[in-house]
Design a protein around this motif. Structure first.
Motif, PDB file in Angstrom:
ATOM      1  N   ILE A   1       0.838  -1.204   0.000  1.00 54.77           N
ATOM      2  CA  ILE A   1       0.000   0.000   0.000  1.00 54.77           C
ATOM      3  C   ILE A   1       0.870   1.251   0.000  1.00 54.77           C
ATOM      4  CG2 ILE A   1      -1.659   1.322   1.369  1.00 54.77           C
ATOM      5  CD1 ILE A   1      -2.758  -1.351   2.404  1.00 54.77           C
ATOM      6  N   PHE A   2       1.903   1.246   0.828  1.00 58.68           N
ATOM      7  CA  PHE A   2       2.813   2.397   0.919  1.00 58.68           C
ATOM      8  C   PHE A   2       3.430   2.713  -0.443  1.00 58.68           C
ATOM      9  CE2 PHE A   2       6.706   4.632   1.880  1.00 58.68           C
ATOM     10  CZ  PHE A   2       6.385   5.418   2.977  1.00 58.68           C
ATOM     11  N   THR A   3       3.896   1.674  -1.133  1.00 58.61           N
ATOM     12  CA  THR A   3       4.521   1.866  -2.437  1.00 58.61           C
ATOM     13  C   THR A   3       3.497   2.297  -3.483  1.00 58.61           C
ATOM     14  OG1 THR A   3       6.196   0.201  -1.931  1.00 58.61           O
ATOM     15  CG2 THR A   3       5.862   0.730  -4.252  1.00 58.61           C
ATOM     16  N   ALA A   4       2.340   1.643  -3.489  1.00 56.58           N
ATOM     17  CA  ALA A   4       1.307   1.937  -4.490  1.00 56.58           C
ATOM     18  C   ALA A   4       0.779   3.362  -4.385  1.00 56.58           C
ATOM     19  CB  ALA A   4       0.151   0.945  -4.361  1.00 56.58           C
ATOM     20  N   VAL A   5       0.854   3.939  -3.177  1.00 60.45           N
ATOM     21  CA  VAL A   5       0.360   5.301  -2.982  1.00 60.45           C
ATOM     22  C   VAL A   5       1.465   6.335  -3.161  1.00 60.45           C
ATOM     23  CG1 VAL A   5      -0.651   6.915  -1.322  1.00 60.45           C
ATOM     24  CG2 VAL A   5      -1.544   4.585  -1.500  1.00 60.45           C
ATOM     25  N   THR A   6       2.583   6.142  -2.479  1.00 64.14           N
ATOM     26  CA  THR A   6       3.605   7.198  -2.440  1.00 64.14           C
ATOM     27  C   THR A   6       4.334   7.378  -3.762  1.00 64.14           C
ATOM     28  OG1 THR A   6       5.269   5.642  -1.551  1.00 64.14           O
ATOM     29  CG2 THR A   6       3.974   6.920   0.038  1.00 64.14           C
TER      30      THR A   6
ATOM     31  N   ILE B   1       2.102   8.665   7.922  1.00 59.82           N
ATOM     32  CA  ILE B   1       3.500   8.459   7.545  1.00 59.82           C
ATOM     33  C   ILE B   1       3.686   8.665   6.044  1.00 59.82           C
ATOM     34  CG2 ILE B   1       5.351   6.735   7.423  1.00 59.82           C
ATOM     35  CD1 ILE B   1       4.262   5.584  10.045  1.00 59.82           C
ATOM     36  N   MET B   2       2.710   8.247   5.254  1.00 58.33           N
ATOM     37  CA  MET B   2       2.784   8.462   3.805  1.00 58.33           C
ATOM     38  C   MET B   2       2.879   9.954   3.480  1.00 58.33           C
ATOM     39  SD  MET B   2      -0.023   5.839   2.238  1.00 58.33           S
ATOM     40  CE  MET B   2      -0.028   4.090   2.637  1.00 58.33           C
ATOM     41  N   VAL B   3       2.055  10.758   4.143  1.00 52.95           N
ATOM     42  CA  VAL B   3       2.074  12.205   3.903  1.00 52.95           C
ATOM     43  C   VAL B   3       3.433  12.786   4.262  1.00 52.95           C
ATOM     44  CG1 VAL B   3       1.099  14.410   4.656  1.00 52.95           C
ATOM     45  CG2 VAL B   3      -0.420  12.477   4.194  1.00 52.95           C
ATOM     46  N   ILE B   4       3.966  12.388   5.408  1.00 48.54           N
ATOM     47  CA  ILE B   4       5.279  12.886   5.840  1.00 48.54           C
ATOM     48  C   ILE B   4       6.367  12.456   4.853  1.00 48.54           C
ATOM     49  CG2 ILE B   4       7.016  12.751   7.673  1.00 48.54           C
ATOM     50  CD1 ILE B   4       4.643  12.312   9.632  1.00 48.54           C
ATOM     51  N   TYR B   5       6.307  11.210   4.408  1.00 47.36           N
ATOM     52  CA  TYR B   5       7.296  10.683   3.463  1.00 47.36           C
ATOM     53  C   TYR B   5       7.242  11.443   2.146  1.00 47.36           C
ATOM     54  CZ  TYR B   5       9.791   7.218   0.619  1.00 47.36           C
ATOM     55  OH  TYR B   5      10.667   6.583  -0.234  1.00 47.36           O
ATOM     56  N   VAL B   6       6.042  11.664   1.624  1.00 49.87           N
ATOM     57  CA  VAL B   6       5.894  12.407   0.367  1.00 49.87           C
ATOM     58  C   VAL B   6       6.417  13.831   0.528  1.00 49.87           C
ATOM     59  CG1 VAL B   6       4.211  13.402  -1.232  1.00 49.87           C
ATOM     60  CG2 VAL B   6       3.998  11.013  -0.532  1.00 49.87           C
ATOM     61  N   TRP B   7       6.065  14.475   1.638  1.00 49.40           N
ATOM     62  CA  TRP B   7       6.519  15.851   1.880  1.00 49.40           C
ATOM     63  C   TRP B   7       8.043  15.927   1.898  1.00 49.40           C
ATOM     64  CZ3 TRP B   7       9.341  17.843   6.009  1.00 49.40           C
ATOM     65  CH2 TRP B   7       9.414  19.250   6.080  1.00 49.40           C
ATOM     66  N   GLN B   8       8.680  14.917   2.473  1.00 49.63           N
ATOM     67  CA  GLN B   8      10.134  14.937   2.599  1.00 49.63           C
ATOM     68  C   GLN B   8      10.826  14.588   1.288  1.00 49.63           C
ATOM     69  OE1 GLN B   8      11.699  12.310   5.604  1.00 49.63           O
ATOM     70  NE2 GLN B   8      13.531  13.547   5.879  1.00 49.63           N
ATOM     71  N   GLN B   9      10.233  13.735   0.456  1.00 44.26           N
ATOM     72  CA  GLN B   9      10.893  13.233  -0.739  1.00 44.26           C
ATOM     73  C   GLN B   9      10.597  14.035  -2.002  1.00 44.26           C
ATOM     74  OE1 GLN B   9      12.973  10.390  -0.928  1.00 44.26           O
ATOM     75  NE2 GLN B   9      12.907  10.392   1.304  1.00 44.26           N
TER      76      GLN B   9
ATOM     77  N   LYS C   1      12.357   0.123   1.286  1.00 44.40           N
ATOM     78  CA  LYS C   1      13.414   0.205   2.294  1.00 44.40           C
ATOM     79  C   LYS C   1      13.099   1.212   3.397  1.00 44.40           C
ATOM     80  CE  LYS C   1      16.907   1.183  -0.321  1.00 44.40           C
ATOM     81  NZ  LYS C   1      18.317   1.470  -0.691  1.00 44.40           N
ATOM     82  N   VAL C   2      11.916   1.820   3.360  1.00 37.66           N
ATOM     83  CA  VAL C   2      11.593   2.854   4.345  1.00 37.66           C
ATOM     84  C   VAL C   2      11.683   2.260   5.745  1.00 37.66           C
ATOM     85  CG1 VAL C   2       9.094   2.411   4.205  1.00 37.66           C
ATOM     86  CG2 VAL C   2       9.932   4.618   4.997  1.00 37.66           C
ATOM     87  N   PHE C   3      12.411   2.954   6.597  1.00 34.75           N
ATOM     88  CA  PHE C   3      12.651   2.456   7.950  1.00 34.75           C
ATOM     89  C   PHE C   3      12.688   3.592   8.968  1.00 34.75           C
ATOM     90  CE2 PHE C   3      15.765   1.803  11.326  1.00 34.75           C
ATOM     91  CZ  PHE C   3      15.242   0.687  11.962  1.00 34.75           C
ATOM     92  N   ASP C   4      13.444   4.636   8.663  1.00 34.36           N
ATOM     93  CA  ASP C   4      13.682   5.699   9.635  1.00 34.36           C
ATOM     94  C   ASP C   4      12.376   6.318  10.139  1.00 34.36           C
ATOM     95  OD1 ASP C   4      16.273   5.161   9.067  1.00 34.36           O
ATOM     96  OD2 ASP C   4      16.671   6.997   7.946  1.00 34.36           O
ATOM     97  N   GLN C   5      11.490   6.662   9.202  1.00 31.92           N
ATOM     98  CA  GLN C   5      10.239   7.313   9.589  1.00 31.92           C
ATOM     99  C   GLN C   5       9.396   6.408  10.491  1.00 31.92           C
ATOM    100  OE1 GLN C   5      11.473   7.164   6.522  1.00 31.92           O
ATOM    101  NE2 GLN C   5      11.501   9.222   5.630  1.00 31.92           N
ATOM    102  N   ILE C   6       9.339   5.120  10.148  1.00 31.19           N
ATOM    103  CA  ILE C   6       8.557   4.177  10.952  1.00 31.19           C
ATOM    104  C   ILE C   6       9.164   4.047  12.345  1.00 31.19           C
ATOM    105  CG2 ILE C   6       7.669   1.826  11.086  1.00 31.19           C
ATOM    106  CD1 ILE C   6       6.579   3.328   8.713  1.00 31.19           C
ATOM    107  N   SER C   7      10.477   3.914  12.404  1.00 31.94           N
ATOM    108  CA  SER C   7      11.164   3.711  13.677  1.00 31.94           C
ATOM    109  C   SER C   7      10.987   4.897  14.608  1.00 31.94           C
ATOM    110  CB  SER C   7      12.651   3.448  13.428  1.00 31.94           C
ATOM    111  OG  SER C   7      13.348   3.246  14.634  1.00 31.94           O
TER     112      SER C   7
END
Length: 299
Positions: A81-86, A167-175, A234-240
């Motif tokens: 889901i994370f990959t399909a969306v982000t 987390i998806m929103v934060i990841y997209v904002w950062q990338q 490979k997303v890890f940091d944000q989850i951790s």
């Protein structure tokens, strides 16, 4: 018999080997051998706190265990889901932002710097700021929602339904800044005469975007898609930092679950099995993407 020629061939061979030997040794020691060891360990039961003596071969037991492991199944599903969306969102936003900066913003250096800063900023610092913003009780986001009449706004990172989307929103904002900069570099290389001809024919800016920019920038899009897919798995940091996979396993992904299994539960054998399950998923998704790109290029 051409002795001189054979000596020169041998000399060239050893000279070439001398140049590639450092890289070859590095590949063997740091990539190939660890991969082989990881594959072998995936068929074992090993608590690495017991040392090498604790390694016990258990056949396919680890792989059979995957299908009844709720954390694994949820992590696998969340990763897809994370990959399909982000990835599609990043591709779309990155291309649109790059096009706007390239065509409509004069002196875009400041803008490029601003949108790139989140990408190079510390993940821990970024996540800490977002944790404060999304704090359910007194965070600015929920305070704003309450001020406009929403009595029970989501718990965001502490909510089963909203933790992964947050987390998806934060990841997209950062990338997204990285995607925009790469797309911008690709747009600079597109031929201007094609756009001039389209303007003469009366094509609007939107028509130019979909009929010219999108097809012409496809090599860059393909590169970013492949890298985005690999990066999202490979997303890890944000989850951790943000959720530690919680609440429950609602925001756990494969990379985090591999880490947790290896270094929290010390199940190194099963952790390697999880890593190979992740590899298979990434390989299949990447292969499908390659096939789709080849079909698109042929058309």
């Amino acid at each position: 018999m051409n002795t001189k020629g054979s000596k020169k061939a041998r000399k060239d061979f050893f000279t070439g080997m001398g140049f590639i030997l450092p890289s070859l040794l590095g590949f063997l020691i740091f990539t190939f051998i660890p991969v082989v060891i990881s594959l072998c360990l995936s068929f074992t039961s090993w608590n690495f706190m017991e040392g090498i003596e604790g390694i016990k071969f258990n056949g396919l037991a680890n792989y059979i265990r995957l299908f009844s492991d709720e954390w694994f199944l949820n992590s696998y599903k969340n990763n897809i889901i994370f990959t399909a969306v982000t990835v599609p969102v990043l591709i779309a936003l990155g291309l649109v932002m790059a096009t706007i900066i390239n065509k409509y913003i004069y002196g875009g250096g400041v803008v490029r710097t601003m949108i790139f800063i989140p990408y190079i900023a510390s993940v821990v610092a970024v996540c800490t700021v977002w944790m404060v913003l999304l704090q359910p009780s007194y965070g600015p986001v929920n305070e704003f929602f309450r001020s406009i009449g929403i009595a029970n706004p989501p718990g965001w990172l502490a909510d089963f339904k909203w933790s992964l989307p947050s987390i998806m929103v934060i990841y997209v904002w950062q990338q997204v800044g990285y995607y925009s900069i790469v797309f911008l570099a690709g747009l600079k290389g597109l031929p201007e005469d094609v756009y001039e001809a389209a303007k003469v024919d009366g094509a609007s800016s939107i028509r130019q975007f979909f009929s010219l920019t999108v097809p012409l920038i496809s090599p860059t899009t393909f590169f970013l898609t492949i890298m985005g897919i690999i990066g999202s798995f490979k997303v890890f940091d944000q989850i951790s930092v943000l959720t530690q996979g919680g609440p429950g396993s609602s925001s756990s992904v494969m990379a985090y679950y591999v880490y947790r299994t290896a270094f929290d539960y010390f199940e190194m054998g099963y952790a390697n099995t999880l890593a190979w399950a992740l590899f298979v998923l990434v390989f299949i998704v990447t292969l499908v993407q390659w096939k789709m790109q080849a079909k698109f290029s042929n058309e």
